[in-house]
Design a protein around this motif. Structure first.
Motif, PDB file in Angstrom:
ATOM      1  N   ILE A  24      -0.167  12.425  -4.054  1.00  0.00           N
ATOM      2  CA  ILE A  24      -1.233  11.673  -3.381  1.00  0.00           C
ATOM      3  C   ILE A  24      -0.653  11.210  -2.049  1.00  0.00           C
ATOM      4  O   ILE A  24       0.382  10.529  -2.015  1.00  0.00           O
ATOM      5  CB  ILE A  24      -1.667  10.438  -4.207  1.00  0.00           C
ATOM      6  N   PRO A  25      -1.280  11.568  -0.925  1.00  0.00           N
ATOM      7  CA  PRO A  25      -0.775  11.120   0.380  1.00  0.00           C
ATOM      8  C   PRO A  25      -0.772   9.596   0.479  1.00  0.00           C
ATOM      9  O   PRO A  25      -1.678   8.921  -0.021  1.00  0.00           O
ATOM     10  CB  PRO A  25      -1.768  11.722   1.380  1.00  0.00           C
ATOM     11  N   GLY A  26       0.253   9.062   1.115  1.00  0.00           N
ATOM     12  CA  GLY A  26       0.362   7.612   1.277  1.00  0.00           C
ATOM     13  C   GLY A  26      -0.876   6.985   1.894  1.00  0.00           C
ATOM     14  O   GLY A  26      -1.284   5.886   1.511  1.00  0.00           O
ATOM     15  N   SER A  27      -1.510   7.678   2.806  1.00  0.00           N
ATOM     16  CA  SER A  27      -2.708   7.137   3.467  1.00  0.00           C
ATOM     17  C   SER A  27      -3.874   6.932   2.494  1.00  0.00           C
ATOM     18  O   SER A  27      -4.724   6.079   2.717  1.00  0.00           O
ATOM     19  CB  SER A  27      -3.144   8.056   4.606  1.00  0.00           C
ATOM     20  N   LYS A  28      -3.897   7.717   1.390  1.00  0.00           N
ATOM     21  CA  LYS A  28      -4.967   7.557   0.393  1.00  0.00           C
ATOM     22  C   LYS A  28      -4.652   6.455  -0.613  1.00  0.00           C
ATOM     23  O   LYS A  28      -5.500   6.088  -1.416  1.00  0.00           O
ATOM     24  CB  LYS A  28      -5.201   8.867  -0.359  1.00  0.00           C
ATOM     25  N   LEU A  29      -3.424   5.922  -0.580  1.00  0.00           N
ATOM     26  CA  LEU A  29      -3.010   4.909  -1.535  1.00  0.00           C
ATOM     27  C   LEU A  29      -3.335   3.488  -1.089  1.00  0.00           C
ATOM     28  O   LEU A  29      -2.989   2.534  -1.773  1.00  0.00           O
ATOM     29  CB  LEU A  29      -1.502   5.023  -1.795  1.00  0.00           C
ATOM     30  N   VAL A  30      -3.993   3.369   0.046  1.00  0.00           N
ATOM     31  CA  VAL A  30      -4.325   2.050   0.585  1.00  0.00           C
ATOM     32  C   VAL A  30      -5.833   1.925   0.733  1.00  0.00           C
ATOM     33  O   VAL A  30      -6.491   2.797   1.296  1.00  0.00           O
ATOM     34  CB  VAL A  30      -3.642   1.821   1.952  1.00  0.00           C
TER      35      VAL A  30
END
Length: 94
Positions: A24-30
Protein backbone atom coordinates in the motif's frame (compact mmCIF):
# COMPACT_ATOMS: atom_id res chain seq x y z
CA UNK A 1 -2.27 11.95 14.09
CA UNK A 2 0.26 12.64 11.37
CA UNK A 3 1.75 16.01 10.52
CA UNK A 4 0.00 16.88 7.23
CA UNK A 5 3.20 18.44 5.92
CA UNK A 6 4.97 15.06 6.19
CA UNK A 7 2.57 12.91 4.13
CA UNK A 8 5.16 12.52 1.37
CA UNK A 9 7.52 11.01 3.97
CA UNK A 10 5.14 8.18 4.96
CA UNK A 11 6.74 4.93 3.74
CA UNK A 12 4.89 2.26 1.80
CA UNK A 13 3.49 -0.60 3.88
CA UNK A 14 3.90 -4.16 2.61
CA UNK A 15 1.95 -7.14 3.92
CA UNK A 16 3.30 -10.64 3.31
CA UNK A 17 0.31 -13.00 3.15
CA UNK A 18 1.13 -16.64 2.40
CA UNK A 19 4.33 -15.64 0.61
CA UNK A 20 2.70 -12.95 -1.55
CA UNK A 21 3.59 -9.30 -1.00
CA UNK A 22 0.85 -6.65 -1.08
CA UNK A 23 2.05 -3.06 -0.93
CA UNK A 24 0.00 0.00 0.00
CA UNK A 25 1.63 3.31 -1.01
CA UNK A 26 2.38 5.60 1.92
CA UNK A 27 0.22 8.33 0.39
CA UNK A 28 -2.85 6.05 0.63
CA UNK A 29 -2.18 5.37 4.33
CA UNK A 30 -3.15 8.88 5.40
CA UNK A 31 -6.69 10.22 5.68
CA UNK A 32 -6.70 13.96 5.10
CA UNK A 33 -9.33 16.39 6.28
CA UNK A 34 -9.14 20.18 6.40
CA UNK A 35 -8.28 20.09 10.12
CA UNK A 36 -6.18 16.96 10.64
CA UNK A 37 -4.36 14.03 9.04
CA UNK A 38 -4.73 10.50 10.42
CA UNK A 39 -2.99 7.18 9.87
CA UNK A 40 -5.58 5.06 8.05
CA UNK A 41 -4.71 1.63 9.48
CA UNK A 42 -4.90 0.34 13.02
CA UNK A 43 -3.85 -2.84 14.79
CA UNK A 44 -5.79 -4.10 17.77
CA UNK A 45 -6.01 -6.82 20.35
CA UNK A 46 -9.50 -8.20 20.26
CA UNK A 47 -11.51 -11.07 21.58
CA UNK A 48 -12.56 -13.55 18.94
CA UNK A 49 -15.50 -15.85 19.57
CA UNK A 50 -15.38 -19.41 18.39
CA UNK A 51 -18.32 -21.82 18.64
CA UNK A 52 -17.46 -25.37 19.60
CA UNK A 53 -19.77 -28.33 19.28
CA UNK A 54 -20.23 -30.49 22.34
CA UNK A 55 -22.26 -33.69 22.62
CA UNK A 56 -25.46 -31.97 23.63
CA UNK A 57 -24.84 -28.22 23.51
CA UNK A 58 -22.97 -25.47 21.76
CA UNK A 59 -20.13 -23.95 23.82
CA UNK A 60 -18.65 -20.57 23.01
CA UNK A 61 -15.01 -19.89 23.82
CA UNK A 62 -13.37 -16.49 23.94
CA UNK A 63 -9.76 -16.21 22.86
CA UNK A 64 -7.64 -13.08 22.66
CA UNK A 65 -5.86 -12.52 19.34
CA UNK A 66 -3.97 -9.67 17.78
CA UNK A 67 -5.84 -8.79 14.62
CA UNK A 68 -5.52 -6.52 11.64
CA UNK A 69 -8.68 -5.35 9.94
CA UNK A 70 -8.13 -4.94 6.21
CA UNK A 71 -10.52 -2.09 5.57
CA UNK A 72 -11.19 0.08 2.59
CA UNK A 73 -7.58 1.31 2.27
CA UNK A 74 -6.30 -2.23 1.64
CA UNK A 75 -9.37 -3.61 -0.12
CA UNK A 76 -9.58 -0.69 -2.55
CA UNK A 77 -5.97 -1.32 -3.58
CA UNK A 78 -6.47 -4.95 -4.64
CA UNK A 79 -9.11 -6.98 -6.40
CA UNK A 80 -10.65 -9.09 -3.61
CA UNK A 81 -12.63 -12.32 -3.88
CA UNK A 82 -14.51 -13.81 -0.92
CA UNK A 83 -14.95 -17.56 -1.42
CA UNK A 84 -17.50 -18.53 1.24
CA UNK A 85 -17.82 -22.11 0.01
CA UNK A 86 -14.11 -22.87 0.52
CA UNK A 87 -13.71 -20.42 3.46
CA UNK A 88 -10.96 -18.32 1.87
CA UNK A 89 -10.17 -14.85 0.55
CA UNK A 90 -8.06 -14.06 -2.51
CA UNK A 91 -6.29 -10.85 -3.55
CA UNK A 92 -4.92 -9.77 -6.93
CA UNK A 93 -3.51 -6.59 -8.43
CA UNK A 94 -5.87 -4.55 -10.63
Amino acid sequence: FIDCEKIDDVPDLTFNINGHKYTIPGSKLVIQSPEVCLFAMEGSSSYATRGLENESKNITEHEQHEIWVFGDIFLSSYYTVFDIEDNRVGFAAY
